[in-house]
Design a protein around this motif. Structure first.
Motif, mmCIF file in Angstrom:
data_model
loop_
_atom_site.group_PDB
_atom_site.id
_atom_site.type_symbol
_atom_site.label_atom_id
_atom_site.label_comp_id
_atom_site.label_asym_id
_atom_site.label_seq_id
_atom_site.Cartn_x
_atom_site.Cartn_y
_atom_site.Cartn_z
ATOM 1 N N ASP A 218 -9.008 -6.367 -9.396
ATOM 2 C CA ASP A 218 -8.127 -5.198 -9.495
ATOM 3 C C ASP A 218 -6.654 -5.580 -9.631
ATOM 4 O O ASP A 218 -5.779 -4.723 -9.523
ATOM 5 N N HIS A 219 -6.391 -6.871 -9.827
ATOM 6 C CA HIS A 219 -5.013 -7.376 -9.913
ATOM 7 C C HIS A 219 -4.217 -7.004 -8.661
ATOM 8 O O HIS A 219 -3.041 -6.664 -8.735
ATOM 9 N N LEU A 220 -4.895 -7.070 -7.519
ATOM 10 C CA LEU A 220 -4.289 -6.719 -6.241
ATOM 11 C C LEU A 220 -3.948 -8.010 -5.504
ATOM 12 O O LEU A 220 -4.844 -8.768 -5.150
ATOM 13 N N PRO A 221 -2.662 -8.298 -5.306
ATOM 14 C CA PRO A 221 -2.295 -9.545 -4.634
ATOM 15 C C PRO A 221 -2.604 -9.504 -3.146
ATOM 16 O O PRO A 221 -2.728 -8.435 -2.545
ATOM 17 N N ALA A 222 -2.707 -10.673 -2.566
ATOM 18 C CA ALA A 222 -2.900 -10.788 -1.120
ATOM 19 C C ALA A 222 -1.618 -10.368 -0.413
ATOM 20 O O ALA A 222 -0.518 -10.770 -0.803
ATOM 21 N N GLN B 69 0.666 5.108 1.733
ATOM 22 C CA GLN B 69 0.501 6.340 0.946
ATOM 23 C C GLN B 69 1.836 6.790 0.358
ATOM 24 O O GLN B 69 1.896 7.234 -0.787
ATOM 25 N N ALA B 70 2.902 6.653 1.130
ATOM 26 C CA ALA B 70 4.229 7.031 0.629
ATOM 27 C C ALA B 70 4.648 6.142 -0.543
ATOM 28 O O ALA B 70 5.233 6.631 -1.520
ATOM 29 N N PHE B 71 4.342 4.862 -0.473
ATOM 30 C CA PHE B 71 4.623 3.985 -1.609
ATOM 31 C C PHE B 71 3.766 4.384 -2.809
ATOM 32 O O PHE B 71 4.249 4.452 -3.938
ATOM 33 N N LYS B 72 2.504 4.665 -2.555
ATOM 34 C CA LYS B 72 1.600 5.059 -3.643
ATOM 35 C C LYS B 72 2.067 6.352 -4.312
ATOM 36 O O LYS B 72 2.042 6.471 -5.538
ATOM 37 N N ASN C 288 12.140 2.283 -1.286
ATOM 38 C CA ASN C 288 13.083 1.248 -0.867
ATOM 39 C C ASN C 288 12.560 -0.166 -1.082
ATOM 40 O O ASN C 288 13.036 -1.112 -0.474
ATOM 41 N N ASP C 289 11.590 -0.320 -1.952
ATOM 42 C CA ASP C 289 11.012 -1.628 -2.245
ATOM 43 C C ASP C 289 11.652 -2.209 -3.507
ATOM 44 O O ASP C 289 11.614 -1.588 -4.559
ATOM 45 N N PRO C 290 12.251 -3.393 -3.389
ATOM 46 C CA PRO C 290 12.878 -4.001 -4.563
ATOM 47 C C PRO C 290 11.880 -4.173 -5.710
ATOM 48 O O PRO C 290 10.734 -4.597 -5.495
ATOM 49 N N HIS C 291 12.311 -3.824 -6.895
ATOM 50 C CA HIS C 291 11.502 -3.968 -8.113
ATOM 51 C C HIS C 291 10.176 -3.214 -8.044
ATOM 52 O O HIS C 291 9.224 -3.570 -8.731
ATOM 53 N N VAL D 139 1.774 -2.228 -5.803
ATOM 54 C CA VAL D 139 0.618 -2.686 -5.019
ATOM 55 C C VAL D 139 -0.121 -1.498 -4.417
ATOM 56 O O VAL D 139 -1.340 -1.375 -4.563
ATOM 57 N N ALA D 140 0.597 -0.629 -3.739
ATOM 58 C CA ALA D 140 -0.045 0.523 -3.085
ATOM 59 C C ALA D 140 -0.705 1.444 -4.097
ATOM 60 O O ALA D 140 -1.713 2.076 -3.795
#
Length: 120
Positions: A47-51, A83-86, A92-95, A101-102
């Motif tokens: 799923d191209h989901l990083p650790a 969920q808020a990131f999604k 407030n996450d750089p780039h 990810v979320a």
């Protein structure tokens, strides 16, 4: 309430809370914790989901200033932030790292990750 705190006291309060030792929580569902650990440590390549540990460290203690501590956070808080990131209501996450990810996480994966980081 925080607006009433004099600016010269804010630093002292922040230092006090930063000095507190976190304590790992316990989860009632070991299978959920194991699933969360698997995602946290290894991601999901298909799923191209990083650790998560790639940015937050293997112990979840974070790599400041960019990647905060996750270890010991309450499950409901972790789920709400993911969920808020999604939903892109937290930005407030750089780039847009966490939004990206979320955005790939299912509700079940968020729940498993939250169960795992709570135990760190």
């Amino acid at each position: 309430m925080a607006a009433m705190i004099p600016r010269n006291k804010i630093r002292a309060i922040a230092l006090y809370f930063a000095s507190q030792k976190g304590a790992p929580g316990q989860s009632a569902n070991p299978k959920l914790v194991a699933a969360g650990r698997k995602l946290f440590m290894g991601g999901k390549i298909a799923d191209h989901l990083p650790a998560c540990m790639a940015c937050h460290g293997a112990t979840g203690r974070g790599l400041l200033p960019w990647f905060p501590r996750l270890a010991g956070q309450h499950q409901a808080y972790v789920i709400a932030q993911l969920q808020a990131f999604k939903d892109k209501t937290r930005t407030n996450d750089p780039h847009a790292i966490m939004r990206t990810v979320a955005g790939k996480l299912s509700t079940a994966q968020m729940t498993a990750l939250a169960a795992y980081v709570h135990t760190l």
